[in-house]
Design a protein around this motif. Structure first.
Motif, PDB file in Angstrom:
ATOM      1  N   LEU A  91       0.822  -1.219   0.000  1.00  0.00           N
ATOM      2  CA  LEU A  91       0.000   0.000   0.000  1.00  0.00           C
ATOM      3  C   LEU A  91       0.852   1.263   0.000  1.00  0.00           C
ATOM      4  CD1 LEU A  91      -3.021  -0.698   2.377  1.00  0.00           C
ATOM      5  CD2 LEU A  91      -2.862  -0.909  -0.105  1.00  0.00           C
TER       6      LEU A  91
ATOM      7  N   THR B  39       0.294  -4.375   3.964  1.00  0.00           N
ATOM      8  CA  THR B  39       0.129  -3.106   4.649  1.00  0.00           C
ATOM      9  C   THR B  39       0.846  -3.103   5.989  1.00  0.00           C
ATOM     10  OG1 THR B  39      -1.487  -1.575   5.627  1.00  0.00           O
ATOM     11  CG2 THR B  39      -2.089  -3.901   5.591  1.00  0.00           C
TER      12      THR B  39
ATOM     13  N   LEU C  95      -3.305   1.724  -2.843  1.00  0.00           N
ATOM     14  CA  LEU C  95      -4.759   1.847  -2.928  1.00  0.00           C
ATOM     15  C   LEU C  95      -5.186   2.358  -4.298  1.00  0.00           C
ATOM     16  CD1 LEU C  95      -5.886   3.318   0.509  1.00  0.00           C
ATOM     17  CD2 LEU C  95      -6.393   1.059  -0.407  1.00  0.00           C
TER      18      LEU C  95
ATOM     19  N   GLY D  60      -8.698  -0.847   1.917  1.00  0.00           N
ATOM     20  CA  GLY D  60      -7.978  -1.598   0.893  1.00  0.00           C
ATOM     21  C   GLY D  60      -8.844  -2.659   0.251  1.00  0.00           C
TER      22      GLY D  60
END
Length: 225
Positions: free
Chosen positions: A52, A79, A60, A90
């Protein structure tokens, strides 16, 4: 040989992870930022492992763009954010699963294997009156498209995929919310209740989703005939 697109900018994570994936027999394409990840996705990987916290374009946004472009490749997000809200964001962006850093290598490899096993059979799942198009993330009741949230869609997809079989509460929570889960199923029960209403189902005399007490739920393949 399955192809894994690994989008991770930290070499202390990407290098050992890529080696482990290659030992498992996968072809691995490592990308270090979001722009490169989107470019790599055009080469049709079988699964995307997506950090992420990517530079240039964050994970994202990469996931959102993949889904907006109609790409249905399974996405596993990495993450460092332990907050549940960030994880939900997410998943709602279109990810199929997530792993929180620091992660156990064996767990991540198991998640990748699960996504690869699941994705080929989900493209078009049909039951009488109910049709799931997992590639487009659309569900139909007769000729009408159902208006479902992301979790409602995932719940219906799993139940229809396993139609005629009892799906345990633990399996549903594991596939749709978390990998390992213990505790209350109020969230699941709420989603089942809403899904029943959208299918015109009656919990006291269900046509589609039957509760199997103490176990889970069963989608009836002949329902509605």
């Amino acid at each position: 040989m399955a192809r894994v697109l690994l989008a991770e900018d930290d070499p202390t994570i990407s290098e050992p992870l890529a080696r482990a994936l290659r030992r498992e027999g996968y072809e691995v394409d490592v990308r270090e930022n979001g722009e490169a990840a989107l470019a790599g996705a055009k080469e049709n990987p079988d699964v995307v492992v997506l950090d992420l916290g990517l530079p240039k374009i964050d994970g994202l946004e990469v996931c959102r763009r993949l889904r907006a472009a109609g790409r249905t490749v399974p996405v596993l997000i990495l993450t460092a954010r332990a907050d549940e809200v960030d994880t939900v964001v997410g998943l709602d962006a279109g990810a199929d699963d997530y792993v929180t850093k620091p992660f156990r290598l064996a767990e991540l490899l198991a998640r990748v294997r699960a996504l690869l096993r699941r994705s080929p059979t989900d493209a078009a799942t049909v039951a009488p009156l109910v049709r799931i198009d997992a590639d487009a993330r659309r569900a139909f009741f007769g000729d009408d498209e159902l208006q479902l949230t992301a979790k409602e869609f995932d719940l219906l997809r799993v139940l229809v995929r396993e139609q005629g079989k009892v799906v345990s509460r633990e399996q549903l929570m594991r596939e749709i919310w978390e990998t390992a889960w213990f505790g209350s199923t109020k969230t699941l029960d709420m989603h089942v209740s809403v899904l029943r209403r959208k299918l015109g189902d009656d919990a006291s005399s269900p046509r589609f989703i039957t509760t199997v007490r103490g176990v889970g739920f069963r989608f009836e393949p002949g329902a509605g005939d």
